[in-house]
Design an enzyme around this catalytic site. Structure first.
Site, short mmCIF file in Angstrom:
data_model
loop_
_atom_site.label_atom_id
_atom_site.label_comp_id
_atom_site.label_asym_id
_atom_site.label_seq_id
_atom_site.Cartn_x
_atom_site.Cartn_y
_atom_site.Cartn_z
N HIS A 66 73.79 -57.15 -40.78
CA HIS A 66 74.99 -56.38 -40.44
C HIS A 66 74.73 -54.88 -40.47
CE1 HIS A 66 75.90 -56.06 -44.89
NE2 HIS A 66 76.29 -54.88 -44.48
N ASP A 102 72.73 -63.28 -42.84
CA ASP A 102 72.78 -61.82 -42.89
C ASP A 102 71.44 -61.28 -43.39
OD1 ASP A 102 73.71 -59.26 -42.72
OD2 ASP A 102 75.03 -59.39 -44.47
N SER A 195 74.21 -52.13 -48.93
CA SER A 195 73.97 -53.27 -48.04
C SER A 195 72.49 -53.28 -47.70
CB SER A 195 74.72 -53.08 -46.73
OG SER A 195 76.06 -53.39 -46.88
#
Length: 247
Positions: A66, A102, A195
């Site tokens: 992502h 992901d 992230s």
């Protein structure tokens, strides 16, 4: 099928309500000691830091799929080493964090010089299940409070792994191949890690920061969710033979 429809509707509802938040901050952590976590990478666009990542071979960085939202220019490792990203690979059917997968590999345009400033981190060699209550670390350059600014110093926090059944009760419809750690019942975690950064247990990178509950960083009431790297080893090895740790 009905299950994927439910998953899709839940994504739709959570996204529209702004409930899904990508992991962007380290909360209640501390500055990482000097010369520690030398595998940590800052994935950067022309505007600067976008996501975390980690070096698994001299010329491959692992991050979250992502994170592929803006043109990636380079990765920065150590205090002064920047290397251009040459190619990126993510699972062809990656669509949304809520549907899993992901994970992304970044191929660097040249090999990083390993040594006292830069090191790689090993991955597990086979599928594994991290034990509930095991204490692991997550690190990042993200914000250290809700609505704060990104930080210059790498910050790290200890988080405990959460039993998968407990996690599913808190996140109905949770994707497969994830690890839950931090958040839920504590004031520590990532909303809280960048992230794409690693969940490190016993010196191995076992997870990738994926998502948590949006705008609830001070007291996350649900677990933080990571991609379980051990479930993607065959996929990773299609692109490069990684260093892994054999028991």
């Amino acid at each position: 099928n009905m299950e994927s429809l439910h998953a899709f509707l839940l994504v739709y509802v959570l996204t529209c309500l702004g409930q899904l938040g990508y992991g962007t901050d380290i909360i209640h952590g501390k500055k990482a000691p000097d010369k520690s976590m030398l595998y940590m990478a800052s994935v950067q666009s022309s505007k600067g830091h976008v996501c975390g990542g980690f070096l698994v071979t001299e010329d491959f960085v692992v991050t979250a799929a992502h994170c592929d939202t803006s043109p990636m220019r380079a990765i920065k490792i150590g205090s002064d080493i920047k290397i251009i990203v040459e190619k990126k690979f993510k699972p062809s059917n990656f669509n949304d964090v809520w549907l899993g997968k992901d994970i992304m590999l970044l191929k660097l345009s040249r090999k990083a010089q390993l040594g006292c400033k830069v090191q790689i981190i090993q991955l597990p060699c086979a599928e594994m299940n991290v034990k509930a209550d095991e204490v692991c670390q997550v690190a990042g350059w993200g914000r250290n409070r809700t609505g704060g600014e990104n930080v210059d110093d790498l910050r790290v926090v200890n988080v405990s792994v959460i039993n998968p059944e407990v996690c599913r009760e808190q996140w109905p419809g949770l994707p497969v191949n994830v690890i839950c750690a931090g958040g839920y019942g504590t004031d520590k975690g990532f909303c809280q890690g960048d992230s794409g950064g690693p969940l490190v247990c016993n010196g191995l990178a076992v997870g990738i920061v994926s998502f948590n509950k949006y705008r609830n960083c001070n007291y996350p009431d649900v677990p933080n969710v990571y991609t379980d790297i051990s479930k993607y080893l065959q996929w990773i090895n299609k692109f490069n033979k990684i260093e892994c740790w054999q028991k």
